[in-house]
Design a protein around this motif. Structure first.
Motif, short mmCIF file in Angstrom:
data_model
loop_
_atom_site.label_atom_id
_atom_site.label_comp_id
_atom_site.label_asym_id
_atom_site.label_seq_id
_atom_site.Cartn_x
_atom_site.Cartn_y
_atom_site.Cartn_z
N UNK A 132 0.63 -1.27 0.16
CA UNK A 132 -0.12 0.06 -0.09
C UNK A 132 0.99 1.13 -0.12
N UNK A 133 2.05 1.11 0.65
CA UNK A 133 3.05 2.22 0.96
C UNK A 133 3.42 2.66 -0.44
N UNK A 134 3.93 1.87 -1.18
CA UNK A 134 4.43 1.76 -2.53
C UNK A 134 3.32 2.34 -3.65
N UNK A 135 2.22 1.79 -3.35
CA UNK A 135 1.20 2.33 -4.51
C UNK A 135 0.89 4.16 -4.18
N UNK A 136 0.88 4.24 -2.80
CA UNK A 136 0.37 5.53 -2.42
C UNK A 136 1.83 6.54 -2.86
N UNK A 137 2.77 5.89 -2.87
CA UNK A 137 3.83 6.77 -3.26
C UNK A 137 4.26 6.56 -4.86
N UNK A 138 3.39 6.27 -5.34
CA UNK A 138 3.21 6.27 -6.81
C UNK A 138 4.59 5.30 -7.64
N UNK A 139 4.81 4.27 -6.78
CA UNK A 139 6.03 3.56 -7.00
C UNK A 139 5.42 2.04 -7.59
#
Ligand code: PGA
Length: 251
Positions: A132-139
């Motif tokens: 989720x963190x990676x998605x929210x950071x557009x990664x």
């Protein structure tokens, strides 16, 4: 080119031998007339041989949930590709996010496991996906690129064509929060375009890319409606054979 749909049940750490055999008996009956798709159940190691014996000669294949990359030796607790094959598995899940997060699998170990599976005639189901963190950071796409590049390093285009990739956004696994069809479709299209770029058009056209993460009988059709979603890897909703059958037949 039409790809054959692929549906895999991932039981995780559920089912005794008796429960696995009962599932296999029910599911093989349910799918007796289903010939147009690949159907696979990933059982715990302890149940592989019994499940394989139960579904022998049916449309149902058996997968291990992991495989160790060494051939044999002093690796307490590990199970080799030869051993899972001997137990009747034709497939192995590799790099599931729970293996990565809880048991320390890395892109490098995923790569070694993928190689050893292929070398032993086991079809790997290689799992990738962002947190989720990676998605929210557009990664998301960067993470997928890294996992594909490192995880499939040294695999030939011909070998990629024959394997299975599972896109499983970590935030959707076991949470009841599946990716939207658009999110899944975008990720799958991205993955296939990278496979085309790095492994060639034949590999990209042939490789099956499954979606995984809270797939249920009532959301599988809209996910499968995305052109690059070739099937599903199903955890919780696969434990009941009727529910997994509903998914595999609606998808
Ligand atoms: P889930 O698990 O269907 O329970 O979300 C999917 C998976 O982990 O493969």
């Amino acid at each position: 080119m039409a790809r054959r749909p692929f549906f895999a049940a991932n039981w995780k750490m559920f089912k005794t031998i008796g429960e696995a055999v009962a599932w296999g008996r029910t599911f093989r009956e349910l799918t007796r007339d289903v010939a147009d798709r690949d159907l696979v159940a990933a059982a715990p190691y302890t149940a592989l041989a019994s499940l394989a014996a139960e579904v022998k000669g049916s449309n149902v294949g058996v997968a291990a949930q992991d495989v160790y990359f060494e051939k044999e030796g002093a690796f307490t607790g590990a199970v080799s590709a030869l051993m899972i094959k001997d137990a009747g598995a034709a497939y192995a899940i590799v790099g599931h996010s729970e293996r990565r997060r809880i048991f320390g699998d890395t892109d490098a170990s995923v790569n070694r496991k993928t190689h050893v599976a292929i070398a032993n005639g086991i079809i790997p189901i290689v799992c990738i996906g962002e947190t989720l963190e990676e998605r929210e950071a557009n990664q998301t796409f960067d993470v997928l690129d890294r996992q594909i590049k490192a995880g499939l390093d040294g695999i030939t285009g011909e070998q990629v064509a024959a394997l299975v990739i599972a896109y499983e956004p970590v935030w959707a696994i076991g949470t009841g929060r599946n990716a939207t069809p658009q999110q899944a479709g975008d990720a799958h299209a991205h993955i296939r375009s990278r496979i085309r770029q790095w492994f060639g058009g034949d590999a990209a056209d042939a490789v099956r890319i499954l979606y995984g993460g809270s797939v249920k009988p009532d959301n599988v059709a809209e996910l499968r409606a995305q052109p690059d979603v070739d099937g599903a890897l199903v955890g919780g909703a696969s434990l009941d054979p009727a529910s997994f059958f509903a998914i595999a037949s609606r998808g």
